[in-house]
Design a protein around this motif. Structure first.
Motif: not given
Lengths: 563, 591
Positions: B290-291, B77, B57-59, B54, B74, B70, B61, B288, B50
């Motif tokens: 990195l997140t 997820i 997804s951040v990327d 995520i 989602l 995206l 965006i 993303g 997950i």
């Protein structure tokens, strides 16, 4: 529980600083996503490598500070929780050893022991956990929400939706499971009782050939137990998956809305990451809170048990002011229409007791069990106060209002012997701290304990183990008698104190009592009329009523004639 | 040295068997175990996946090229979340079932064992020890097993999975993370070493305090009567304060693990953050990713902590398996056949060359020969500790003879069913045992289907009905574990009533030395006489009248039967009985 919190007062500084430092630490933790967001925006996106170093350094500093504050907080909580529990234990102990006998007998001794140990520990651990977590977890949850609003109010609305739902959900699940866990606990207690019974009663059970029956009833309990455990488990198994779904739903919403916001340039990517991090923090803390609530509910029932003991009244504060202890030459004891009952509603344990005895007499107290023999002796020893009637010691003074005065003129030896770990001498000196060795020897001789004590290698300095268990029952009883005699008060009360002795030893003690009787008023209660042979007069009790006060032979004839 | 080493070896071998023993119980739940493991794997792998989605997804965006994806992310997820939740739920259900059912079976089989072990084995174990094996040890084992199943595998999979996922995102940062891992181990082991010593110290101080509490609470009345409260309080305070000091230290030190490992975690987080940021600056890592990496790093030390916890718990559980295993495997059993005969014996007992001793070096009964006819009374007399209860142990076959036989109606009791033999006796021991339950249940213990009428009748013949009827709830009065609401004598009367209800050809009576008072004793004496009528009776006797009226008196001294005969014969002999009589029983007679 609240009532017990007053013990925290002494540690109010620690109890305040502990949670405070925890909260400060929580603030550092909450700041981390912000710093990360700054690192992404000011560093990566703006391509400033010194910003990355700067924010990285802040992260490290936050980590170190967080650790320092948290360690200090742990120190304060440990100090406050254990200090409080320790004071509580002292108060509880003092309360228990000062109960009146009637109050004390309402619970079993092992019940008091477990309240002083297990229950107090439970409270201690709970207070410790609460000081550390009770404020911190909700603080982080709400803090995360506040920070999220601070980052981006529009996109943080989902926090305001998810968090209350999480709270309600967790609380509901716990409230539902608590009664089941209680049931589980009571079934576990039943298992223990059943096993203990089957161990202690192993001979009787085998003699009656009831093993199969015992097995069946044990299996029933165990079966019920596992069913309840499984059921409670089923409910609490929902908790983790549901919270997980909720939090991830929040993340989905943040991503979706974030997408729109970033596209319309109202939010940065770093801010989005920060929001996501806050949502994850919420999940961790909510789960911690759930376990804390379970913990508290356990400690609450312990606190309830402790409070119940505190609510049992203590004996009226003893006035041991030396003035009252007049070394008056008491020579006669008179009871006039004495009534006594243990409870307000219950039947009278003693009713209309009247007799008159003089110094130099040995008085037997006879009667079936449960007819009030021990109670009568306890009244004479001043441990209980009569409801009505008078107890008069002749130097002329009525003592109905002054039990202490009686207590100072009596020495009572109980049915159950109780010795304490320590030397034989220490045990004896409990009765008379300033006794000489000659005093000790005399008392031991009367109690027929001299020989066995002096046959021990260390004699008076011989060590007794816990409750004197390294001696035989008869030896323990003889030491108890010696201790009672050593106390050397005009009235000596021996409550069925020969039960563990063989006839020979018993008769020797009786002879010794007769030879010293002229200076004392000696009361003997016994279950064998033969044991009261030496009595000058015998009080016969039946259902708490005095049905006779005669010499031995008259009493004996009456009793045996009756049957 | 050699001995201790070979013993160690033995213990080691034992350990293998103990684990096998537990596995035997777990075998039944093979499918559940596999299910739990699979569910754990699926949920861990997905939950590690997950953060990656995520991150993507951040990327997505920011990156217009992939932003169309995206919605697809989602959806992923949501799907993964649902699946994880279901798997977690399944896993809990499987684990609960495995653990609670295993513990139930363990309890049942240990209890079953308890109902079968020989009395001599039971006598060797203390009550507290036995109770704790069947209750605490099994609880400990269940807790350990539950924690093991629910955390050990998930943590292992999480660690491995995290490393693999991190490795795919950025091998270099992963290496840094791995390199920092030992720090947290070092800290944890340093703290546990430190606190272990303190924990031991705390345990011994707690023990001292509890010992002192026990003896003073049990002796509270004595304490008060000698005004020893203040002194006791002083002593208590000393013990309590010294415990307080140690407890504060140990609680503080052991609670350091959490902040310190969290600090290491924070350190790793910062390093990952800085390193990741630089990588990303150089375009080697997306924000993303990195997140995702950060979310791994923030949870990275958690499974390590959990495994440490599981291992501690497992050590305790392991010791518990040992104690349960020992109990089940190192005791002899009474073999009970179910085909009971239900016939009533005549009651002729014969001892033929019987020898018995508890310990080989200390011979007790040697070559005892005795024929007891139907309906005879045998009084066993002697000073305390002379071994009078040994005979009861042999008669009831609580203990087996070493040499020789005991015959009932000509049949060797060793050939009889235990229960068949024991049902021929009505036994009243001095050690009073009552069950938690109502008075009528207790009286009907030997005959559960007895009517209320029969129970009343038995109680009145035991002269117990008077006090029972005085109680507010009468026969339905609930006795708790210690039956504190009854006096010792009253409890004894209930035990007598319990036997009164049965119609047995033989009686074993352990005469009360004192706990029943004179008046009641006379009543009981009459009840006893009534019970003994026509029944072969063995009485451990203290009362002169009982002894005098016995057909045979067995005089015991330090475990051996030294004289045997009627009162008249023994007085003629002028032996030990004569002395005993002159010194002790005369007093009774005069009294």
């Amino acid at each position: 529980m609240l009532r017990l919190l007053k013990y925290l007062k002494k540690y109010k500084i620690e109890a305040f600083l502990g949670p405070l430092f925890k909260l400060i630490e929580a603030c550092f933790e909450l700041a981390v996503p912000l710093v990360m967001a700054a690192m992404i925006e000011k560093g990566i996106h703006a391509k400033q490598s010194d910003e990355i170093i700067k924010q990285g350094a802040i992260l490290l500093i936050l980590g170190v500070l967080g650790m320092l504050f948290s360690v200090t907080a742990q120190y304060f909580s440990a100090k406050a929780a254990i200090g409080m529990a320790s004071d509580l234990r002292e108060d509880l102990y003092w309360h228990i050893i000062n109960m009146s006998f009637g109050q004390f007998d309402q619970k079993t001794p092992s019940g008091y022991v477990s309240r002083l140990s297990v229950d107090v520990n439970q409270v201690q651990n709970c207070v410790n956990m609460c000081l550390r977590l009770l404020l911190r977890s909700p603080f982080i949850v709400f803090g995360a929400m506040v920070m999220a609003f601070h980052v981006d109010a529009k996109n943080a609305i989902i926090f305001a939706v998810i968090i209350p739902i999480l709270f309600v959900l967790v609380l509901c699940l716990i409230l539902i499971t608590i009664p089941f866990y209680r049931k589980v606990q009571s079934l576990v207690d039943k298992v223990v009782t059943s096993v203990r019974e089957n161990v202690t009663g192993i001979r009787v059970i085998r003699a009656f050939g009831r093993q199969e029956h015992e097995k069946r009833s044990f299996n029933n309990i165990v079966d019920l137990l596992s069913k309840e455990q499984l059921f409670a488990g089923k409910i609490s198994a929902i908790m983790n998956p549901l919270t997980y779904i909720l939090v991830n739903f929040g993340i989905l919403v943040i991503l979706y809305q974030g997408n729109l916001s970033i596209k319309s340039n109202t939010m940065t990517q770093g801010e989005l990451v920060a929001l996501l991090n806050y949502m994850s923090q919420v999940l961790v803390e909510v789960i911690k809170m759930a376990s804390l609530i379970l913990f508290i509910s356990k400690a609450l029932s312990s606190a309830g048990r402790i409070n119940a003991v505190f609510q049992m009244g203590s004996r009226d504060e003893k006035e041991t002011n030396g003035n009252n202890i007049q070394e008056a030459e008491v020579s006669e004891l008179i009871l006039k229409n004495v009534d006594f009952s243990y409870s307000d509603t219950g039947n009278k344990t003693l009713e209309d007791i009247s007799f008159h005895v003089k110094q130099g007499e040995i008085i037997g107290v006879a009667g079936s069990m449960g007819m009030g023999k021990t109670t009568l002796l306890k009244l004479l020893a001043g441990y209980e106060t009569q409801d009505s009637g008078e107890i008069i010691l002749i130097d002329g003074k009525s003592l109905s209002e002054c039990n202490d005065f009686l207590a100072n003129h009596t020495s009572m030896v109980f049915q159950e012997t109780s010795l304490f770990s320590g030397t034989i001498k220490e045990n004896l000196l409990l009765a008379k701290p300033n006794a000489t060795d000659d005093d000790l020897v005399n008392a031991l001789k009367v109690a027929q304990a001299y020989e066995f004590v002096y046959e021990m290698p260390k004699q008076l300095a011989s060590k007794l183990s816990k409750m004197g268990k390294n001696l035989s029952g008869g030896q323990r009883q003889r030491l108890s008698i010696a201790r009672g005699i050593l106390k050397d008060r005009i009235i000596l009360l021996l409550d069925d104190s020969f039960s563990a002795l063989d006839y020979l030893t018993e008769s020797k003690i009786r002879t010794a009592l007769v030879s010293r009787k002229k200076d004392y008023i000696t009361f003997l209660s016994s279950q064998r009329i033969a044991s009261l042979l030496i009595a000058d007069k015998i009080v016969v009790l039946e259902n708490g009523k005095q049905v006779g006060f005669d010499t031995h032979s008259i009493t004996r004839n009456r009793i045996e004639g009756k049957n | 040295m050699h001995i201790s080493e070979s013993k160690k070896e033995e213990i080691k071998n034992h350990k293998k068997e103990e684990i096998l023993y537990l596995l035997q119980y777990l075998k039944k739940y093979k499918i559940l175990l596999i299910g739990s493991l699979l569910a754990a794997m699926v949920s861990v792998i997905l939950s590690l996946y997950i953060p990656i989605i995520i991150g993507r997804s951040v990327d997505a965006i920011l990156d217009a090229k992939i932003s169309s994806k995206l919605f697809y992310y989602l959806l992923q997820i949501s799907g993964a979340t649902l699946l994880i939740a279901i798997m977690q739920w399944c896993m809990s259900l499987c684990n609960n079932r495995i653990c609670f059912l295993t513990s139930k079976e363990l309890r049942i089989s240990t209890f079953d064992h308890l109902t079968k072990i020989t009395i001599s084995d039971a006598d060797r174990l203390s009550t507290g020890d036995l109770v704790s094996r069947i209750t605490n040890d099994i609880d400990q084992l269940t807790d350990g097993l539950l924690l093991f199943l629910s955390q050990f595998f998930t943590s292992m999979i999480t660690i491995i999975g995290t490393l693999i996922f991190m490795f795919f995102i950025s091998p270099l940062i992963t290496i840094i993370v791995v390199a920092m891992t030992p720090i947290s181990f070092l800290i944890a082991s340093y703290i546990s070493k430190k606190s272990f010593v303190l924990f031991k110290d705390q345990a011994s101080k707690k023990g001292d305090l509890t010992d002192y509490i026990e003896e003073t609470i049990f002796g509270m009345k004595t304490l008060q009567s000698y005004e020893g409260e203040a002194a006791a309080m002083e002593h208590f305070k000393q013990l309590n304060r010294s415990l307080k000091k140690t407890s504060q230290d140990v609680t503080f030190i052991s609670s350091l693990t959490n902040p310190l490992t969290r600090f290491v975690n924070g350190l790793i987080y910062a390093v990952v953050g800085i390193g990741g940021a630089f990588f990303s600056l150089k375009g080697m890592l997306s924000v993303g990713s990195l997140t995702a990496f950060l979310s791994y790093a923030s949870q990275y030390t958690k499974p390590f902590n959990e495994i440490t916890g599981v291992i501690t718990e497992l050590q305790n559980a392991y010791a518990s398996i040992g104690r349960i295993y020992d109990f089940i495997h190192s005791n002899d059993l009474e073999v009970i056949h179910n085909d009971l005969s239900h016939t009533k014996a005549e009651g002729i007992i014969e001892f033929k060359h019987v020898s018995f001793s508890y310990q080989k070096e200390k011979p007790l009964i040697q070559n005892l020969n005795l024929l007891v006819q139907k309906g005879q009374r045998i009084a066993i007399v002697g000073p305390t500790g002379a071994g009078k209860s040994t005979l009861i142990n042999l008669l009831m076959r609580f203990y087996a003879t070493d040499v020789g036989n005991i015959l009932l109606d000509g049949q060797d009791i060793e050939d009889m069913n235990y229960n068949d033999l024991r049902k021929q006796y009505g036994m009243v021991l001095q050690d009073i045992w009552l069950k938690k339950g109502t008075i009528s249940e207790n009286i009907a213990y030997g005959k559960p289907d007895a009517t209320r009428e029969e129970i009343r009748n038995a109680a009145s013949r035991a002269r117990a009905s008077y006090f029972i009827e005085q109680l507010p709830k009468g026969y339905d009065t609930l006795l708790d574990e210690d039956a504190i609401q009854l006096s010792l004598g009253q409890k004894q009367l209930l035990c007598i009533a319990r036997v009164m209800l049965l119609d047995t050809p033989m009686m074993i009576l352990d005469e009360a030395t004192s706990s029943i008072d004179a008046r009641t004793e006379i009543l009981i004496q009459k009840a006893f006489l009534e019970m003994m009528q026509g029944r072969t009776s063995f009485i451990v006797a203290h009362r002169l009248s009982t002894i005098k009226e016995a057909d045979i008196i067995l005089v015991m001294r330090s475990g051996q039967i030294i004289e045997k005969g009627s009162h008249h014969d023994l007085m003629e002999q002028k032996g030990f009985y004569y002395q005993l009589y002159m010194s002790q029983y005369m007093i009774q007679e005069r009294g």
